[in-house]
Structures are given as structure tokens and as C-alpha cells.
Design a protein around this motif. Sequence first.
Motif, PDB file in Angstrom:
ATOM      1  N   SER A   1       0.854  -1.187   0.063  1.00 40.00           N
ATOM      2  CA  SER A   1       0.017  -0.069   0.109  1.00 40.00           C
ATOM      3  C   SER A   1       0.979   1.257   0.130  1.00 40.00           C
ATOM      4  O   SER A   1       1.821   1.294   0.807  1.00 40.00           O
ATOM      5  CB  SER A   1      -0.788   0.129   1.136  1.00 40.00           C
ATOM      6  N   VAL A   2       0.511   2.306  -0.897  1.00 42.21           N
ATOM      7  CA  VAL A   2       1.145   3.494  -0.809  1.00 42.21           C
ATOM      8  C   VAL A   2       0.167   4.750  -0.604  1.00 42.21           C
ATOM      9  O   VAL A   2      -1.054   4.528  -1.041  1.00 42.21           O
ATOM     10  CB  VAL A   2       1.988   3.837  -1.840  1.00 42.21           C
ATOM     11  N   GLN A   3       0.385   5.865  -0.125  1.00 43.96           N
ATOM     12  CA  GLN A   3      -0.018   7.086  -0.546  1.00 43.96           C
ATOM     13  C   GLN A   3       0.754   7.948  -1.272  1.00 43.96           C
ATOM     14  O   GLN A   3       1.897   8.297  -0.983  1.00 43.96           O
ATOM     15  CB  GLN A   3      -0.302   7.929   0.823  1.00 43.96           C
ATOM     16  N   SER A   4       0.396   8.057  -2.583  1.00 47.13           N
ATOM     17  CA  SER A   4       1.094   8.599  -3.654  1.00 47.13           C
ATOM     18  C   SER A   4       0.729   9.676  -4.364  1.00 47.13           C
ATOM     19  O   SER A   4      -0.561  10.043  -4.551  1.00 47.13           O
ATOM     20  CB  SER A   4       1.223   7.186  -4.631  1.00 47.13           C
ATOM     21  N   SER A   5       1.649  10.561  -4.614  1.00 47.19           N
ATOM     22  CA  SER A   5       1.512  11.778  -5.438  1.00 47.19           C
ATOM     23  C   SER A   5       2.294  11.928  -6.518  1.00 47.19           C
ATOM     24  O   SER A   5       3.658  11.803  -6.307  1.00 47.19           O
ATOM     25  CB  SER A   5       1.667  13.211  -4.431  1.00 47.19           C
ATOM     26  N   THR A   6       1.780  11.771  -7.685  1.00 52.79           N
ATOM     27  CA  THR A   6       2.661  11.859  -8.892  1.00 52.79           C
ATOM     28  C   THR A   6       2.097  12.926  -9.972  1.00 52.79           C
ATOM     29  O   THR A   6       1.718  13.954  -9.639  1.00 52.79           O
ATOM     30  CB  THR A   6       2.600  10.466  -9.522  1.00 52.79           C
ATOM     31  N   ARG A   7       1.705  12.286 -11.358  1.00 56.31           N
ATOM     32  CA  ARG A   7       1.290  13.039 -12.226  1.00 56.31           C
ATOM     33  C   ARG A   7      -0.215  13.374 -12.500  1.00 56.31           C
ATOM     34  O   ARG A   7      -0.702  13.740 -13.602  1.00 56.31           O
ATOM     35  CB  ARG A   7       2.131  12.566 -13.612  1.00 56.31           C
ATOM     36  N   GLN A   8      -0.785  13.162 -11.596  1.00 55.97           N
ATOM     37  CA  GLN A   8      -2.062  13.471 -11.445  1.00 55.97           C
ATOM     38  C   GLN A   8      -2.900  12.731 -12.375  1.00 55.97           C
ATOM     39  O   GLN A   8      -3.013  11.498 -12.474  1.00 55.97           O
ATOM     40  CB  GLN A   8      -2.215  15.123 -11.207  1.00 55.97           C
ATOM     41  N   PHE A   9      -3.542  13.327 -13.276  1.00 59.96           N
ATOM     42  CA  PHE A   9      -4.550  12.804 -14.108  1.00 59.96           C
ATOM     43  C   PHE A   9      -3.840  11.844 -14.884  1.00 59.96           C
ATOM     44  O   PHE A   9      -4.545  10.388 -15.093  1.00 59.96           O
ATOM     45  CB  PHE A   9      -5.140  13.772 -14.901  1.00 59.96           C
TER      46      PHE A   9
ATOM     47  N   VAL B   1      -3.782  14.327  -4.244  1.00 63.70           N
ATOM     48  CA  VAL B   1      -4.503  15.133  -5.277  1.00 63.70           C
ATOM     49  C   VAL B   1      -3.844  16.361  -5.250  1.00 63.70           C
ATOM     50  O   VAL B   1      -3.630  16.978  -4.436  1.00 63.70           O
ATOM     51  CB  VAL B   1      -6.046  15.073  -5.386  1.00 63.70           C
ATOM     52  N   ALA B   2      -3.821  17.380  -6.458  1.00 65.81           N
ATOM     53  CA  ALA B   2      -3.336  18.366  -6.523  1.00 65.81           C
ATOM     54  C   ALA B   2      -3.779  19.082  -7.866  1.00 65.81           C
ATOM     55  O   ALA B   2      -4.335  18.367  -8.668  1.00 65.81           O
ATOM     56  CB  ALA B   2      -1.886  18.561  -6.500  1.00 65.81           C
ATOM     57  N   GLY B   3      -3.448  20.549  -8.023  1.00 64.12           N
ATOM     58  CA  GLY B   3      -4.051  21.090  -9.167  1.00 64.12           C
ATOM     59  C   GLY B   3      -5.198  21.000  -9.774  1.00 64.12           C
ATOM     60  O   GLY B   3      -6.217  21.113  -8.942  1.00 64.12           O
ATOM     61  N   ASP B   4      -5.414  20.744 -10.957  1.00 64.58           N
ATOM     62  CA  ASP B   4      -6.743  20.556 -11.333  1.00 64.58           C
ATOM     63  C   ASP B   4      -7.653  19.364 -10.989  1.00 64.58           C
ATOM     64  O   ASP B   4      -8.785  19.773 -10.970  1.00 64.58           O
ATOM     65  CB  ASP B   4      -6.594  20.289 -13.180  1.00 64.58           C
TER      66      ASP B   4
END
Length: 562
Positions: free
Chosen positions: A256-264, A287-290
Motif C-alpha cells: 500500500s502507498v499514499q502516492s502523489s505523482t502526475r495526477q490525471f 491530489v493537486a492542481g486541476d
Amino acid sequence: MSMTGLGLAGIAGTGSSGAALAAGSAQPDLIVYNAKVYTVDDAQPTAQAFAVKNGRFVAVGSNDEMKGYGGPATRRLDAGGATIVPGFHDAHIHADGQTLLYEVLVGNPFEVEFVTIDSIIEKLRKRAAQTPKGEWVRGYFYDDTKVKDGRLITRLDLDKVSTEHPVRVGHRGGHTSFYNSKAFELAGITKDSPDPAGGEFFHDASGLSGRVAERANAVIQKGGTYPSFTPAEDAERARKGAAHFSNELVRYGITSVQSSTRQFADLQALQQIRPEGLLKHRVSFEVAGDLLEAMIANGIRSGFGDDWVRLGATSENVVDGSFSERTARLGVAYPGISPPYYGIMTQPQDVLDAWAERVHRAGIRLNCHANGEAGVESTLMAYEKALKAYPVKGARPKITHCAIVNPDILKRMKAMDAVPATFTTYAFYNSDKFGYYGEEIMKRALPFRAFLDMGIPAAAGSDFAPGPFAPLMGVQGIVTRKGWDGKIWGLNQRVSVAEAIRIHTLNGAYCGDEDKVKGSITPGKYADFVMLEKDPHTVDPESIITIKTLKTFTDGNEVYSA
């Protein structure tokens, strides 16, 4: 040894006794026995065997208690005395498989390895020879303290790569990069250019040194051109990157991970590889941005999704600088630097306050990147204002990194149930950087002992790419506080092996607000577990990192075998 279990006929139903389990019409899909099981469940800390049905643990107990279970279709796995723990949970990671597959890696992403500046130049020269003039040539996973030359790479070094391409070498910490003269030229930056708000252009005797920090990177990266791909090519790269990274994670026992990458792009890729059986770990997608704006506009709250992919907290909203790159905003000056240097704050308090309240009101879990005490205090101030303006029970705001604390910070975190996702592999991998902070600051850094003593369920967040994500490197690091170089820092913050495993499993699930369904080997929870060659509790603590992952299971299915 007592056994706990759920009736196999209805896992989601009420608990039932072992006898009811044996008599149930449905049989387990899998029984694992002859194991040394550390459940991370206080109700039954250890076991020898367990049963799995429909991707969930349904019984945990002794070998004898499991003998009568199962039918012709039940798989029985003799663990041969191996140690089994819950699947590891990385509470902060940048799962960017595209970089691993397609970019120039100038350092080792996974282990301690020293390189030379000449080797970096040579790798980038090869890429430049294949790259149109004016297009960026980029190198990844540079680590300034893993270079045999014993100095920072400079603008003049990178001029040897090319004078016709902008060249960037990104520090694996993610907050500073190094550029050649062409990059500065294309961006219109000279030695006399002012620093932008929240960023810095560094200087040396030659003028611009090449080192650029924080938001100043966005200024310089406006120059030059970038490789372009068709939508189909972009999608295929994202899918291959996501599948590759999933394979890497389960190789280390991470389920399991909590991941932030290239969004959409990456969120779509995860959904596309899942029906193909290529997604082998669970993802709380930050989540971030759009994407964040779309959630707010459409009333989508944290937790939306299913057992495999769900929308989690926000991506880390960066409040201060980097711990590994020594730009974290401290409450005291960095030792030995003149004039006094405190690090970087990346945004004013009123902007952070407004962001926190808006996101919190939308039902999306707050998550800020804060390393130094000043950064953490700014984050807590914004969280306190948001929670006061709109009280929500069980909000569990997250602080990514939370690397350096003081007693007041600990009290404020405990009061609001703020959960830190703090570096663990850094204690081993980045010990060669701790001298920049000194022992007095390191007594309050990576403060797992202080967190646990305050009743704060601190989680492990590797922050990969900035740090390796190997969980057992993290366990060894926070148990021994001894780095790869043999130096010990902040021994007062060490924890036990059992505590370290909890930090890497159940506490990670708590950080993601998923502790009711994962993080321990407990009937009713997801059957995610790891089989280890040796027992971390009994080996020499300084050899934990060498323990091999034998098998990894997600949802009761074997997804990795050594």
C-alpha cells in the motif's frame, strides 16, 4: 494460542467462533501455516497460521487450529518457519515509474552507491547526442553526498555536457537542481537577477553556481523546449511506468502507498493497468492542481474509490524547504553558516491559511510538506484555523515529513490528531547529511520516539524519489539510528523493532484513514502480507537491511516471489 476468526460464509458479517468457521459451507482460498506471524494486532500479537477468503483474512491462530480447514480447492502454503508481517505501507511516496524507465539516472534510486561527477557528465553527454538542440537534457537521482568528488556539481561542470542544450541535474531531494549556462541564458537569468519569492539562485566565485532552489526552479525551466509525445504515446508511457513501479514496490514487500505523482495521467494509468492484473499494490492517490479543483467543484471527498485505488489527502502542499538538501526552515540557524541561514519558507501564512480552510471545508484531507520547526508550526497554525472554522470529527490532517519538532509542536499535533508521515530510510541513507544539522538538532529530528511517547501514530514516508523506499532499510534506520557510514545521530529517538514494523504497517494505514481495513493481520482486513527470510526481531539490528523478501501477497494473491 487462541484463534480469532470470521465466518467464511459472510466476511462482512458478524464475527464467529473457530468452530463456526470449520463448519461453514465456504472454504478458505488459502491457508498459510508453519510461520512466525507478527500480526501487529494487540488482541493477538503473534500466530503460526492464518486463513484467507475472498481477499481477506478470515482466521488467525495456531497450526493445529488451521489443520481442519480447507477443501479440495484450498491452497495450503507451508511457510517453512519464515517470518510473516503485514504488507508494508509507505505513507508518502512519488510513484513515478516513467522516470525510472525513460530518464537518465545519474545516481542509484534504491541503494547507497557513490558515483563521480565525470560519470554524470558522460551519461548526460550520451543523452545530449540523441537530443535536438535547444531541448532539455535532464538527469535524475543526483545526491550531493553520494559523489566521490566530495563537492557539489556546478554550472561549469554541466557546460561540459553541452553548450547547445539546457541541462538540468535534479537532486533526488526534489527541491534543488543544478543547471548549465545555456539553461540560465535561455531563461534570461544572470548573476544579477533577483531571487524570486520562495526560491533562490545560488552564487559562487564564478557568478551563478548552477544550484537553484525551490520556486526559482520554475523560473529557469521556462526556457528551452521539452520532448513531445502524442496522447497515445503519453498514455502508453504512463501505463508502462505505473506497472513497472508496482513491480518494484512488491519486490520490497510494499502493498500500500499514499502516492502523489502526475495526477490525471497516473490516476488514469492505475485504473487501466488494474484489469490487466498489473496493479499489484493499493493506492491512496493524493491530489493537486486541476484534479483537486475538480474534486472541490464536484463535491468529491477524500475516500472516494475502492479497495485498490481511492482518492486520499491532498498532495503535499509545500510550506518549507528540504531536509536532505538543507533548505528546511528551522527555528534556529543552521550551525556553522555565516551569515546566519534558517532555510526557506515557500508561501506566506495567509495564503496557506486560505488554502487549508477551503480544502478542509470541501471534505478533502489536509496534507502539507513541512520539515523544519518553522515550517511545521506554520502548517499547524493553518490546520488549527481550518479545524476551528469548520470542526470535523476524525479529520486526521497529515503532515508530510515533519522532520524536526519541539515539545510545543508535539502537544499541538496530539490535540488535533495530526499524523506525520516521516522519513525512515533517511536515518540510514542520509546520515552523511546530518552533520549539517549537528547533534543538538538531530536529537529532535526524525523524532519517532517522541511521536510514540506522545501517543502520535507516526507513519513511515520514504518520500521516494528523495529517499529509497526499502522498508527494512527504514526499520533498521530508526531502530539503530546508525547510518551507512557508521555514524549515529539522535539515538534518543530510536524505537524497538516491533514499533518500527508498526510504523511501517498499521500506522501507515492510520495515516491514510484506512486502519479499519488494512495494516494488521486481523480477520476482516485485506489479506496483504509479506514473507521474510529472517525475523527482524531476532537478528542483529544492524543486519535487518539484508533480510530478503521471499514472497509478497496482496488480496491473498502472490504478487512477488524471490
